[in-house]
Design a protein around this motif. Structure first.
Motif, short mmCIF file in Angstrom:
data_model
loop_
_atom_site.label_atom_id
_atom_site.label_comp_id
_atom_site.label_asym_id
_atom_site.label_seq_id
_atom_site.Cartn_x
_atom_site.Cartn_y
_atom_site.Cartn_z
N LEU A 80 0.82 -1.51 -0.08
CA LEU A 80 0.09 -0.08 0.10
C LEU A 80 0.68 1.69 0.21
CD1 LEU A 80 -2.69 -0.93 2.86
CD2 LEU A 80 -2.80 -1.25 0.01
N VAL A 81 2.16 0.78 0.53
CA VAL A 81 2.70 2.05 0.67
C VAL A 81 4.83 1.71 0.13
CG1 VAL A 81 1.86 3.74 3.23
CG2 VAL A 81 4.10 1.87 2.82
N GLN A 82 4.95 2.87 -0.47
CA GLN A 82 6.08 2.60 -0.94
C GLN A 82 7.68 3.10 0.10
OE1 GLN A 82 7.17 3.41 -5.32
NE2 GLN A 82 7.13 5.24 -4.33
N THR A 83 8.70 3.17 0.09
CA THR A 83 9.70 4.37 0.93
C THR A 83 11.26 4.86 0.11
OG1 THR A 83 11.26 1.54 0.87
CG2 THR A 83 9.13 2.63 3.37
N ARG A 84 11.41 5.23 0.24
CA ARG A 84 12.37 6.73 -0.23
C ARG A 84 13.31 6.33 0.83
NH1 ARG A 84 13.94 11.59 -2.01
NH2 ARG A 84 11.73 12.54 -0.41
N ARG A 85 14.65 6.17 0.68
CA ARG A 85 15.54 6.77 2.06
C ARG A 85 16.46 8.00 1.16
NH1 ARG A 85 18.01 5.08 6.21
NH2 ARG A 85 17.00 3.08 6.21
N GLU A 86 16.26 8.62 1.66
CA GLU A 86 17.45 10.23 1.95
C GLU A 86 18.33 10.31 2.96
OE1 GLU A 86 16.43 15.08 1.42
OE2 GLU A 86 14.84 13.60 -0.64
N GLY A 87 19.74 10.07 2.49
CA GLY A 87 20.47 10.03 3.76
C GLY A 87 19.29 9.21 5.52
N LYS A 88 19.68 10.04 6.31
CA LYS A 88 19.24 8.68 7.29
C LYS A 88 17.64 8.51 7.81
CE LYS A 88 22.75 9.81 10.52
NZ LYS A 88 23.54 9.91 11.18
N GLN A 89 17.30 9.00 6.20
CA GLN A 89 15.56 9.65 6.60
C GLN A 89 14.69 8.76 6.09
OE1 GLN A 89 13.02 11.43 8.30
NE2 GLN A 89 15.20 12.37 9.59
N ILE A 90 13.61 8.14 5.93
CA ILE A 90 12.76 6.95 5.31
C ILE A 90 11.56 7.63 5.57
CG2 ILE A 90 11.25 4.77 4.94
CD1 ILE A 90 14.41 3.92 6.98
N TYR A 91 11.38 8.15 3.98
CA TYR A 91 10.10 8.86 3.64
C TYR A 91 9.05 7.82 2.41
CZ TYR A 91 12.52 13.12 3.97
OH TYR A 91 13.27 14.49 4.21
N TYR A 92 8.13 8.08 2.77
CA TYR A 92 6.97 7.00 2.76
C TYR A 92 6.15 8.00 1.95
CZ TYR A 92 8.19 3.14 5.82
OH TYR A 92 9.18 2.15 6.50
#
Length: 119
Positions: A80-92
């Motif tokens: 239902l969701v995907q993730t994207r990593r930017e540095g130490k942060q994970i975005y949903y």
């Protein structure tokens, strides 16, 4: 006069594909099962506003770790969701067209301008 067990709208049984209907019902059941958890419902509602990082979701919704990670994991496992990593942060972000559509209906019914009209 119709018998109580009969539908009022005639149904052409030749056009119904019961197996396809069962498969669709199973898919709908799966989505509704995921949405039945209040934390997951809140997470998806928040994600309808766009991509967000875990810390922003935690702050906005007040869902603490490890519950937040667990529920985000369920949403990810159910695609239902995907993730994207930017540095130490994970975005949903929401990737499911069906989940997005259901969340819109729920928003319109319970959170929109007419939320009190049917009470």
């Amino acid at each position: 006069m119709n018998h109580p067990d009969q539908c009022e709208i005639p149904v052409n049984k030749d056009t119904l594909d019961i197996d396809a209907m069962r498969a669709a019902a199973e898919q709908a059941r799966g989505l509704l099962k995921v949405l039945s958890n209040p934390d997951r419902l809140l997470l998806l509602c928040q994600l309808t506003q766009g991509e967000q990082c875990v810390s922003d979701l935690e702050q906005a919704l007040g869902i603490q770790q490890p519950t937040l990670s667990q529920q985000l994991g369920v949403l990810r496992d159910e695609a239902l969701v995907q993730t994207r990593r930017e540095g130490k942060q994970i975005y949903y972000s929401i990737t499911s067209r069906e989940a997005q559509a259901v969340m819109q209906v729920l928003y319109d019914l319970y959170c929109g301008a007419n939320q009190g009209a049917n009470k």
